[in-house]
Motif scaffolding. Sequence first.
Motif, PDB file in Angstrom:
ATOM      1  N   ALA A  13       0.838  -1.208   0.000  1.00 51.95           N
ATOM      2  CA  ALA A  13       0.000   0.000   0.000  1.00 51.95           C
ATOM      3  C   ALA A  13       0.864   1.245   0.000  1.00 51.95           C
ATOM      4  O   ALA A  13       1.970   1.260   0.551  1.00 51.95           O
ATOM      5  N   GLU A  14       0.343   2.282  -0.632  1.00 50.30           N
ATOM      6  CA  GLU A  14       0.900   3.629  -0.530  1.00 50.30           C
ATOM      7  C   GLU A  14      -0.042   4.409   0.372  1.00 50.30           C
ATOM      8  O   GLU A  14      -1.188   4.663   0.008  1.00 50.30           O
ATOM      9  N   VAL A  15       0.445   4.757   1.556  1.00 47.21           N
ATOM     10  CA  VAL A  15      -0.397   5.425   2.549  1.00 47.21           C
ATOM     11  C   VAL A  15      -0.098   6.922   2.555  1.00 47.21           C
ATOM     12  O   VAL A  15       1.059   7.332   2.696  1.00 47.21           O
ATOM     13  N   HIS A  16      -1.135   7.714   2.405  1.00 46.63           N
ATOM     14  CA  HIS A  16      -1.019   9.167   2.440  1.00 46.63           C
ATOM     15  C   HIS A  16      -1.845   9.686   3.616  1.00 46.63           C
ATOM     16  O   HIS A  16      -3.000   9.284   3.782  1.00 46.63           O
ATOM     17  N   PHE A  17      -1.280  10.575   4.404  1.00 46.39           N
ATOM     18  CA  PHE A  17      -1.973  11.119   5.567  1.00 46.39           C
ATOM     19  C   PHE A  17      -2.704  12.395   5.175  1.00 46.39           C
ATOM     20  O   PHE A  17      -2.103  13.333   4.645  1.00 46.39           O
ATOM     21  N   ARG A  18      -4.003  12.407   5.446  1.00 45.29           N
ATOM     22  CA  ARG A  18      -4.861  13.522   5.060  1.00 45.29           C
ATOM     23  C   ARG A  18      -5.400  14.228   6.299  1.00 45.29           C
ATOM     24  O   ARG A  18      -5.639  13.600   7.333  1.00 45.29           O
ATOM     25  N   PRO A  19      -5.630  15.538   6.212  1.00 45.49           N
ATOM     26  CA  PRO A  19      -6.006  16.316   7.400  1.00 45.49           C
ATOM     27  C   PRO A  19      -7.479  16.237   7.763  1.00 45.49           C
ATOM     28  O   PRO A  19      -8.363  16.193   6.906  1.00 45.49           O
ATOM     29  N   PHE A  20      -7.715  16.226   9.056  1.00 47.22           N
ATOM     30  CA  PHE A  20      -9.062  16.358   9.616  1.00 47.22           C
ATOM     31  C   PHE A  20      -8.893  17.065  10.952  1.00 47.22           C
ATOM     32  O   PHE A  20      -8.096  16.632  11.786  1.00 47.22           O
ATOM     33  N   GLU A  21      -9.627  18.148  11.155  1.00 40.34           N
ATOM     34  CA  GLU A  21      -9.547  18.886  12.416  1.00 40.34           C
ATOM     35  C   GLU A  21     -10.744  18.542  13.298  1.00 40.34           C
ATOM     36  O   GLU A  21     -11.877  18.870  12.977  1.00 40.34           O
ATOM     37  N   LEU A  22     -10.470  17.885  14.400  1.00 40.15           N
ATOM     38  CA  LEU A  22     -11.533  17.557  15.336  1.00 40.15           C
ATOM     39  C   LEU A  22     -12.076  18.799  16.030  1.00 40.15           C
ATOM     40  O   LEU A  22     -13.261  18.868  16.357  1.00 40.15           O
ATOM     41  N   ASN A  23     -11.200  19.771  16.242  1.00 31.92           N
ATOM     42  CA  ASN A  23     -11.600  20.972  16.989  1.00 31.92           C
ATOM     43  C   ASN A  23     -11.038  22.225  16.315  1.00 31.92           C
ATOM     44  O   ASN A  23     -10.145  22.883  16.849  1.00 31.92           O
ATOM     45  N   PRO A  24     -11.563  22.559  15.126  1.00 28.66           N
ATOM     46  CA  PRO A  24     -10.996  23.692  14.386  1.00 28.66           C
ATOM     47  C   PRO A  24     -11.153  25.034  15.083  1.00 28.66           C
ATOM     48  O   PRO A  24     -10.400  25.966  14.795  1.00 28.66           O
ATOM     49  N   GLN A  25     -12.103  25.142  16.022  1.00 31.40           N
ATOM     50  CA  GLN A  25     -12.314  26.409  16.721  1.00 31.40           C
ATOM     51  C   GLN A  25     -11.563  26.476  18.054  1.00 31.40           C
ATOM     52  O   GLN A  25     -11.717  27.451  18.793  1.00 31.40           O
ATOM     53  N   MET A  26     -10.764  25.464  18.346  1.00 36.45           N
ATOM     54  CA  MET A  26     -10.040  25.451  19.612  1.00 36.45           C
ATOM     55  C   MET A  26      -9.045  26.620  19.677  1.00 36.45           C
ATOM     56  O   MET A  26      -8.270  26.831  18.746  1.00 36.45           O
ATOM     57  N   PRO A  27      -9.042  27.402  20.768  1.00 32.53           N
ATOM     58  CA  PRO A  27      -8.104  28.521  20.889  1.00 32.53           C
ATOM     59  C   PRO A  27      -6.681  28.012  21.109  1.00 32.53           C
ATOM     60  O   PRO A  27      -6.469  26.839  21.461  1.00 32.53           O
ATOM     61  N   PRO A  28      -5.691  28.876  20.927  1.00 30.27           N
ATOM     62  CA  PRO A  28      -4.287  28.455  21.057  1.00 30.27           C
ATOM     63  C   PRO A  28      -3.936  27.851  22.412  1.00 30.27           C
ATOM     64  O   PRO A  28      -3.043  27.003  22.495  1.00 30.27           O
ATOM     65  N   GLU A  29      -4.619  28.284  23.471  1.00 23.92           N
ATOM     66  CA  GLU A  29      -4.294  27.758  24.804  1.00 23.92           C
ATOM     67  C   GLU A  29      -4.845  26.357  25.031  1.00 23.92           C
ATOM     68  O   GLU A  29      -4.538  25.706  26.040  1.00 23.92           O
ATOM     69  N   GLY A  30      -5.654  25.843  24.111  1.00 21.38           N
ATOM     70  CA  GLY A  30      -6.179  24.500  24.228  1.00 21.38           C
ATOM     71  C   GLY A  30      -7.213  24.368  25.338  1.00 21.38           C
ATOM     72  O   GLY A  30      -7.728  25.358  25.856  1.00 21.38           O
ATOM     73  N   GLU A  31      -7.513  23.114  25.700  1.00 22.78           N
ATOM     74  CA  GLU A  31      -8.510  22.855  26.726  1.00 22.78           C
ATOM     75  C   GLU A  31      -8.158  21.568  27.456  1.00 22.78           C
ATOM     76  O   GLU A  31      -7.706  20.595  26.843  1.00 22.78           O
ATOM     77  N   ASN A  32      -8.371  21.554  28.761  1.00 22.65           N
ATOM     78  CA  ASN A  32      -8.150  20.350  29.549  1.00 22.65           C
ATOM     79  C   ASN A  32      -8.985  19.200  28.996  1.00 22.65           C
ATOM     80  O   ASN A  32     -10.152  19.377  28.655  1.00 22.65           O
ATOM     81  N   ILE A  33      -8.416  18.004  28.933  1.00 21.75           N
ATOM     82  CA  ILE A  33      -9.091  16.880  28.291  1.00 21.75           C
ATOM     83  C   ILE A  33     -10.374  16.480  29.016  1.00 21.75           C
ATOM     84  O   ILE A  33     -11.374  16.154  28.388  1.00 21.75           O
ATOM     85  N   VAL A  34     -10.371  16.516  30.340  1.00 14.59           N
ATOM     86  CA  VAL A  34     -11.565  16.138  31.092  1.00 14.59           C
ATOM     87  C   VAL A  34     -12.677  17.153  30.853  1.00 14.59           C
ATOM     88  O   VAL A  34     -13.834  16.787  30.626  1.00 14.59           O
ATOM     89  N   ASP A  35     -12.315  18.439  30.882  1.00 16.84           N
ATOM     90  CA  ASP A  35     -13.303  19.480  30.610  1.00 16.84           C
ATOM     91  C   ASP A  35     -13.824  19.368  29.179  1.00 16.84           C
ATOM     92  O   ASP A  35     -15.024  19.523  28.921  1.00 16.84           O
ATOM     93  N   HIS A  36     -12.903  19.095  28.259  1.00 18.86           N
ATOM     94  CA  HIS A  36     -13.274  19.019  26.839  1.00 18.86           C
ATOM     95  C   HIS A  36     -14.234  17.855  26.577  1.00 18.86           C
ATOM     96  O   HIS A  36     -15.286  18.045  25.945  1.00 18.86           O
ATOM     97  N   ILE A  37     -13.895  16.673  27.078  1.00 22.73           N
ATOM     98  CA  ILE A  37     -14.741  15.503  26.855  1.00 22.73           C
ATOM     99  C   ILE A  37     -16.091  15.672  27.554  1.00 22.73           C
ATOM    100  O   ILE A  37     -17.136  15.282  27.028  1.00 22.73           O
ATOM    101  N   GLY A  38     -16.058  16.290  28.730  1.00 28.79           N
ATOM    102  CA  GLY A  38     -17.310  16.542  29.432  1.00 28.79           C
ATOM    103  C   GLY A  38     -18.206  17.496  28.677  1.00 28.79           C
ATOM    104  O   GLY A  38     -19.418  17.285  28.561  1.00 28.79           O
TER     105      GLY A  38
END
Length: 258
Positions: A77-102
């Motif tokens: 196989a020739e594998v190519h990695f393609r983009p997908f943004e799960l959280n395109p509106q996430m600010p630069p400071e990010g978010e705690n994972i527990v808070d985010h999943i909640g």
Amino acid sequence: MRFPDGNRGVPGPLVPLVPSLVSLVMKQDDPDPQETAPMTRTLHIDFVSDVVCPWCVVGLGGLEAALAVLEGEGITAEVHFRPFELNPQMPPEGENIVDHIGRKYGSTPEQSAKNRAMITERAAEAWPGFDMRMGPDSRIWNTFDAHRLLHWAGTIGRAEQRALKEALFVAHFTEGRRLTDAGVLADAAAAAGLPRARAVEVLADDLYAAEVRAEAALWVSRGITGVPAVVVEGKWLISGGQPAGVFEEALRRMAAEP
């Protein structure tokens, strides 16, 4: 249709050969693929994913384990990695994972911890040696710049892009580094054997931004709403972080198709 970087596009609706695990059960009158005549085929695979997606670690590990087995049968196989943004509106400071999943899924801290433990176990099975260290203090990041860097690596070669993909997984899941920091991303490029100085230039000059947006929009327009999404030959879809055996059987059947 072609992607801006010159790689093959795959227009039109996907034809999912594997909409569910039930689809993988072979009909009783089907011949065993391993008992038929040997074949030689190279599959084109688009691995649509995000670098903060733990199931994408599981999926890549399973896919590569399956390909290692299939290589002995003449299937590569020739594998190519393609983009997908799960959280395109996430600010630069990010978010705690527990808070985010909640906030995103309504999970309690206890449910979040249980899910992290389960995914960590699955990652260890799918990708032996990968050290996933998600914890209650982990953070979720905006990954647009990481995808720009992956696109750049892809213009150099598939091996370079694969190396950077792993380096970004390590930076996030193992080292817990901030993926919106250009220095962290440049370090990942250097860890992947790519020129750090050029990575810094790519990030500083906003290079490949239009290309990444176009590619990401293409996959969304084709119905991709979650990752990993493994698109084979532009027409078959294997969704989710499947075990190696699932990938192996599905890809073997796909390779046998005309």
